[in-house]
Design an enzyme around this catalytic site. Structure first.
Site, PDB file in Angstrom:
ATOM      1  N   GLU A  19      -5.875  -8.381   5.737  1.00 49.50           N
ATOM      2  CA  GLU A  19      -4.610  -9.106   5.779  1.00 49.50           C
ATOM      3  C   GLU A  19      -3.810  -8.761   7.018  1.00 49.50           C
ATOM      4  OE1 GLU A  19      -3.016  -8.066   1.870  1.00 49.50           O
ATOM      5  OE2 GLU A  19      -1.826  -6.471   2.741  1.00 49.50           O
TER       6      GLU A  19
ATOM      7  N   HIS B 157      -0.066   6.205   3.661  1.00 48.82           N
ATOM      8  CA  HIS B 157       0.191   5.078   2.764  1.00 48.82           C
ATOM      9  C   HIS B 157       0.575   5.553   1.372  1.00 48.82           C
ATOM     10  CE1 HIS B 157      -1.324   2.492   5.857  1.00 48.82           C
ATOM     11  NE2 HIS B 157      -2.510   3.052   5.820  1.00 48.82           N
TER      12      HIS B 157
ATOM     13  N   ARG C  36       0.905  -0.013 -14.883  1.00 50.82           N
ATOM     14  CA  ARG C  36       1.049   1.298 -15.519  1.00 50.82           C
ATOM     15  C   ARG C  36       2.435   1.812 -15.222  1.00 50.82           C
ATOM     16  NH1 ARG C  36       1.135   4.202 -10.664  1.00 50.82           N
ATOM     17  NH2 ARG C  36      -0.314   3.415  -9.113  1.00 50.82           N
TER      18      ARG C  36
ATOM     19  N   LYS D 281      -7.063  -6.686  -5.879  1.00 51.16           N
ATOM     20  CA  LYS D 281      -6.027  -7.075  -4.923  1.00 51.16           C
ATOM     21  C   LYS D 281      -6.245  -8.505  -4.440  1.00 51.16           C
ATOM     22  CE  LYS D 281      -5.272  -2.399  -3.270  1.00 51.16           C
ATOM     23  NZ  LYS D 281      -3.968  -1.806  -3.313  1.00 51.16           N
TER      24      LYS D 281
HETATM   25  P1  ADP Z   1      -2.248   1.085  -2.925  1.00 48.30           P
HETATM   26  O1  ADP Z   1      -2.968   0.390  -4.024  1.00 48.30           O
HETATM   27  O2  ADP Z   1      -3.066   2.124  -2.282  1.00 48.30           O
HETATM   28  O3  ADP Z   1      -0.886   1.501  -3.343  1.00 48.30           O
HETATM   29  P2  ADP Z   1      -0.953  -1.081  -1.470  1.00 48.30           P
HETATM   30  O4  ADP Z   1      -1.579  -2.395  -1.269  1.00 48.30           O
HETATM   31  O5  ADP Z   1       0.119  -0.984  -2.499  1.00 48.30           O
HETATM   32  O6  ADP Z   1      -2.095  -0.039  -1.793  1.00 48.30           O
HETATM   33  O7  ADP Z   1      -0.400  -0.518  -0.080  1.00 48.30           O
HETATM   34  C1  ADP Z   1       0.033   0.809   0.074  1.00 48.30           C
HETATM   35  C2  ADP Z   1       0.951   0.928   1.279  1.00 48.30           C
HETATM   36  O8  ADP Z   1       0.317   0.465   2.471  1.00 48.30           O
HETATM   37  C3  ADP Z   1       2.219   0.124   1.177  1.00 48.30           C
HETATM   38  O9  ADP Z   1       3.229   0.810   0.509  1.00 48.30           O
HETATM   39  C4  ADP Z   1       2.563  -0.138   2.635  1.00 48.30           C
HETATM   40  O10 ADP Z   1       3.194   0.986   3.181  1.00 48.30           O
HETATM   41  C5  ADP Z   1       1.220  -0.244   3.304  1.00 48.30           C
HETATM   42  N1  ADP Z   1       0.782  -1.648   3.438  1.00 48.30           N
HETATM   43  C6  ADP Z   1       0.122  -2.374   2.536  1.00 48.30           C
HETATM   44  N2  ADP Z   1      -0.128  -3.621   2.985  1.00 48.30           N
HETATM   45  C7  ADP Z   1       0.394  -3.688   4.225  1.00 48.30           C
HETATM   46  C8  ADP Z   1       0.440  -4.717   5.241  1.00 48.30           C
HETATM   47  N3  ADP Z   1      -0.110  -5.897   5.074  1.00 48.30           N
HETATM   48  N4  ADP Z   1       1.058  -4.417   6.394  1.00 48.30           N
HETATM   49  C9  ADP Z   1       1.611  -3.215   6.599  1.00 48.30           C
HETATM   50  N5  ADP Z   1       1.578  -2.208   5.708  1.00 48.30           N
HETATM   51  C10 ADP Z   1       0.978  -2.428   4.521  1.00 48.30           C
HETATM   52  P1  ADP Z   2       2.518   5.115  -7.263  1.00 44.83           P
HETATM   53  O1  ADP Z   2       1.896   3.783  -7.062  1.00 44.83           O
HETATM   54  O2  ADP Z   2       3.150   5.321  -8.562  1.00 44.83           O
HETATM   55  O3  ADP Z   2       3.333   5.553  -6.117  1.00 44.83           O
HETATM   56  P2  ADP Z   2       0.247   6.361  -6.265  1.00 44.83           P
HETATM   57  O4  ADP Z   2      -0.267   5.065  -5.747  1.00 44.83           O
HETATM   58  O5  ADP Z   2       0.678   7.389  -5.301  1.00 44.83           O
HETATM   59  O6  ADP Z   2       1.389   6.113  -7.311  1.00 44.83           O
HETATM   60  O7  ADP Z   2      -0.810   6.935  -7.258  1.00 44.83           O
HETATM   61  C1  ADP Z   2      -0.416   7.602  -8.434  1.00 44.83           C
HETATM   62  C2  ADP Z   2      -1.408   8.634  -8.793  1.00 44.83           C
HETATM   63  O8  ADP Z   2      -2.597   8.042  -9.200  1.00 44.83           O
HETATM   64  C3  ADP Z   2      -1.770   9.575  -7.676  1.00 44.83           C
HETATM   65  O9  ADP Z   2      -2.007  10.811  -8.273  1.00 44.83           O
HETATM   66  C4  ADP Z   2      -3.036   8.957  -7.102  1.00 44.83           C
HETATM   67  O10 ADP Z   2      -3.827   9.951  -6.521  1.00 44.83           O
HETATM   68  C5  ADP Z   2      -3.646   8.392  -8.340  1.00 44.83           C
HETATM   69  N1  ADP Z   2      -4.353   7.136  -8.150  1.00 44.83           N
HETATM   70  C6  ADP Z   2      -3.850   5.975  -7.737  1.00 44.83           C
HETATM   71  N2  ADP Z   2      -4.781   5.029  -7.786  1.00 44.83           N
HETATM   72  C7  ADP Z   2      -5.906   5.600  -8.250  1.00 44.83           C
HETATM   73  C8  ADP Z   2      -7.223   5.135  -8.552  1.00 44.83           C
HETATM   74  N3  ADP Z   2      -7.564   3.886  -8.401  1.00 44.83           N
HETATM   75  N4  ADP Z   2      -8.112   6.017  -9.008  1.00 44.83           N
HETATM   76  C9  ADP Z   2      -7.774   7.301  -9.184  1.00 44.83           C
HETATM   77  N5  ADP Z   2      -6.556   7.791  -8.949  1.00 44.83           N
HETATM   78  C10 ADP Z   2      -5.632   6.960  -8.479  1.00 44.83           C
HETATM   79 MG    MG Z   3       0.482   0.292  -4.030  1.00 53.24          MG
END
Ligand code: ADP
Ligand code: ADP
Ligand code: MG
Length: 708
Positions: free
Chosen positions: A229, A264, A322, A145
């Site tokens: 952040e 989240h 993916r 990230k």
């Molecule tokens: P992940 O890899 O777990 O999907 P993300 O970085 O995509 O993590 O963030 C997941 C969720 O967390 C986002 O969909 C949003 O709802 C929230 N989020 C992420 N970054 C921020 C931020 N800077 N401020 C507020 N909410 C955030």
């Molecule tokens: P999307 O980004 O498509 O909404 P999610 O962030 O909810 O999907 O994650 C998709 C699937 O992959 C979920 O089943 C989650 O538990 C799994 N997942 C996401 N990131 C990881 C990771 N880094 N390691 C293992 N499982 C993950």
């Molecule tokens: Mg995400």
């Protein structure tokens, strides 16, 4: 990286330049057809990928583990290999060996597990297998990230203000947080799936939140490097589906709004994003294509943005390299099969549509919404729920109602994996039409066994703010009272539950443990003590419901002050449908009888007029006494099957109400088990690493310990 060198990317690459590159050519000799692939995943996504593969004559091999031996994905392919341990879906080397032994040319990783593991993608390539995903270098870059944000900033894609540095000392991070200004969000650099993330609203909670984010990150990703952040207080999550081929072509297949989230993690996704200015929409698509090109992308990817509702600005959040869980939403609005596109790109082919063609499709095809059906209890903070799917009935799939499921009735949702049961996707000409269809489809979705989020999803679909498209990631908290409103069980449901029990028991003609006083096997009179299985696991008071059988199909029933004098009722075993002609109305209800987790009291699940109710036949008094409630009250029990991660107390500790006792992990989620009241710890029953069945004592208290 190859493509990145070929395409010098700057923010100045405009639509015209992208369109020009479209005309680059590929010679047919570049195409390496896939005839056999291994699907390195489980559940619905393994089935989903298999569906497209078989449609195009690609032979598939699936893998499974011991708990998944009888799962649908394991049964779906003629070639299925057992890898054994539950964690084996992460064993890249084994999987590559299996693929080679089976003569596969490629590996499709699905989502989660190894899908975003650059080491695995690289090994596949080195083993001569086509990794059906982007080049490993692109995964590596985007997997961080912090690194991805540097590249995006350089490419002119806006990022959220924050600290992405290597220096990880607590003091440094804390100073950076102060510089950014509270509230801040801590994120695991390697994180995903909403894990390893904590909001910090004020300096005094910085350290504890940091520790907890790091611990979760270590457990989930084996790495606890953090970034800090700016936390956007009223954000929307808007993401763009992109696709790129080996020839520098890239398209944005529209955007998805995934703002309705818990922990989240998304639960409802839709496309197009509602109430979004068209210029902003086009800008997002453009930035997403630039992001993909900046890392030499190939295949399917999602560029996630956070959109600030207050300022109208958007920022790059991360790129998922993916296929996304919510990809069907895009398939519905483009009319394209994205798994097919992945195969085409992996084979060295060119993207089937260009940007203008995609935009034309999106204009014609209206709106799509996906709801994730989870085995979880919204009333218990969305805690995962496990168990056998005793009854499962879905709406009829049509060209506009799609169900991607990994389970059928009789399957078990185990605690080893993600508790998603299915995805329900609908399409309509407008958002209003799509939501109406979603609501209707959810009303036809019946699941008995584990608790599900279906009732919750129904309430979201009719919530005025959601219907108006006023979405934000804090939506569930903001409308908490409305979304968690407790619905009274109607008299007709109590009456049908009791009639159903009577019919069922008399038809079985066998004395059961719980058989109340009866007068033979027919024309009986019974009083059932029924209780609602109430939110928060509260012990709802039971109410007596009396039923008298007046004839083979005729009954009278009394629920409180409501008396149904003479109703006709028949039960159809094959469809589990109880049809009752009340004086005022005919009601056909699906009635499922199952046993409670402790196997002592029957549970009745009713699906009546689009709402489900879960009732429990109260245990007789003698049974409750035999269970020795008092002893149990002095121990804190495992709320579900789990593994102990940390123990926060020791023998002799005086604890107060809500003090953390033990941190457990279940279904990949970390949960803190807290003290129900004041007391003194007598014994910590389980240590770190122990696997505990549901109901196992975790911590015992001294006798004088009070629990509330
Ligand atoms: P992940 O890899 O777990 O999907 P993300 O970085 O995509 O993590 O963030 C997941 C969720 O967390 C986002 O969909 C949003 O709802 C929230 N989020 C992420 N970054 C921020 C931020 N800077 N401020 C507020 N909410 C955030
Ligand atoms: P999307 O980004 O498509 O909404 P999610 O962030 O909810 O999907 O994650 C998709 C699937 O992959 C979920 O089943 C989650 O538990 C799994 N997942 C996401 N990131 C990881 C990771 N880094 N390691 C293992 N499982 C993950
Ligand atoms: Mg995400």
């Amino acid at each position: 990286m190859r493509a990145a060198q070929r395409i010098p990317l700057t923010s100045s690459i405009g639509r015209a330049a992208l369109a020009r590159r479209w005309h680059s050519t590929s010679s047919p000799s570049d195409i390496k057809p896939l005839t056999s692939i291994l699907i390195a995943n489980r559940g619905e996504i393994a089935l989903r990928v298999g569906r497209t593969a078989s449609e195009y004559g690609i032979r598939t091999t699936t893998i499974y583990t011991n708990p998944d031996a009888h799962s649908q994905h394991a049964l779906s392919s003629p070639f299925a290999v057992n890898l054994g341990a539950p964690s084996a879906y992460l064993d890249g080397d084994r999987i590559i060996d299996v693929a080679r032994a089976q003569g596969c040319q490629g590996i499709h990783p699905g989502y989660g597990f190894l899908s975003e593991n650059p080491g695995f993608a690289r090994k596949c390539t080195e083993a001569g297998l086509t990794f059906i995903g982007p080049p490993w270098q692109a995964i590596e870059t985007m997997g961080s990230k912090s690194r991805s944000k540097e590249i995006m900033t350089a490419a002119g894609v806006p990022c959220i203000p924050g600290y992405h540095g290597a220096e990880q000392a607590v003091d440094v991070l804390e100073k950076e947080a102060k510089k950014i200004g509270y509230p801040v969000l801590l994120k695991a650099v390697k994180g995903g799936g909403g894990k390893g993330m904590r909001i910090v609203t004020s300096p005094d909670e910085f350290r504890s939140q940091l520790e907890s984010a790091k611990s979760e990150a270590r457990n989930s990703f084996g790495d606890d490097v953090m970034l800090v952040e700016k936390y956007i207080t009223t954000p929307r999550h808007i993401e763009v589906q992109v696709f790129a081929d080996k020839y520098g072509n890239s398209v944005a297949l529209g955007e998805r709004d995934c703002s309705v989230q818990r922990r989240h993690q998304k639960i409802l996704e839709e496309s197009p994003a509602p109430n979004l200015d068209d210029a902003v929409r086009k800008d997002l698509w453009e930035k997403a294509r630039q992001a993909a090109l900046a890392v030499g992308y190939e295949g399917a990817g999602t560029v996630e943005f956070i959109f600030d509702n207050e300022t109208g600005e958007f920022f790059f959040m991360e790129m998922n390299t993916r296929l996304q869980v919510e990809h069907p939403v895009t398939e519905m609005v483009t009319g394209e099969d994205l798994v097919r596109w992945q195969f085409i790109v992996a084979e060295g082919g060119r993207l089937p549509l260009n940007q203008e063609e995609v935009e034309q499709r999106i204009k014609e095809r209206g709106h799509a919404v996906e709801a994730r059906i989870y085995a979880e209890d919204p009333n218990m903070n969305f805690m995962p729920s496990t168990g056998v799917l005793q009854h499962l009935r879905t709406p009829e799939p049509t060209s506009t109602v799609r169900i991607d499921a990994g389970f059928v009735a009789g399957d078990e949702v185990s605690s080893h994996y993600d508790p998603m049961i299915a995805k329900l996707i609908v399409q309509g000409p407008t958002r209003t039409a799509a939501l109406q269809k979603m609501r209707a489809a959810l009303e036809q979705y019946e699941v008995a066994g584990p608790t599900t989020n279906i009732e919750f999803l129904k309430r979201v679909c009719v919530s005025p703010a959601f219907v108006a498209g006023e979405v934000e990631t804090g939506y569930i908290q903001k409308y908490h009272d409305e979304l968690f409103k407790h619905e009274e069980v109607p008299d007709e449901a109590w009456a049908q539950a009791a009639i159903g029990m009577l019919l069922e028991e008399s038809s079985r003609q066998e004395a059961t443990l719980l058989q109340p006083i009866g007068f033979g096997t027919s024309f009986q009179h019974r009083v059932f003590e029924l209780a609602e299985i109430a939110p928060q696991g509260d012990e709802a008071p039971s109410i007596p419901v009396s039923v008298t059988q007046l004839g083979p199909d005729r009954f009278s029933a009394t629920v409180g002050s409501t008396i149904y004098d003479s109703v006709t009722s028949t039960y159809d075993r094959t469809s589990s449908t109880l049809t009752t002609f009340f004086p005022h109305t005919r009601i056909a209800t699906t009635l499922v009888r199952s046993s409670s987790p402790d196997n002592l009291t029957p549970i009745l699940t009713l699906f009546q007029r689009g709402t489900s109710y879960k009732l429990r036949l109260a245990a007789p008094k003698w049974l409750e006494a035999a269970l020795g409630k008092k002893d149990v009250a002095n121990s804190v029990l495992a709320p579900m099957p789990c593994k102990v991660l940390r123990v926060e107390v020791k023998e002799g500790d005086e604890v107060i109400k809500d003090q953390p006792l033990v941190v457990v992990e279940s279904m990949k989620m970390e949960m803190v088990v807290r003290s129900p009241g004041e007391g003194k710890v007598k014994r910590v029953v389980h240590g770190v690493g122990d696997i505990c069945a549901m109901g196992t004592a975790l911590v015992e208290f001294e006798d004088e310990g009070k629990s509330e």
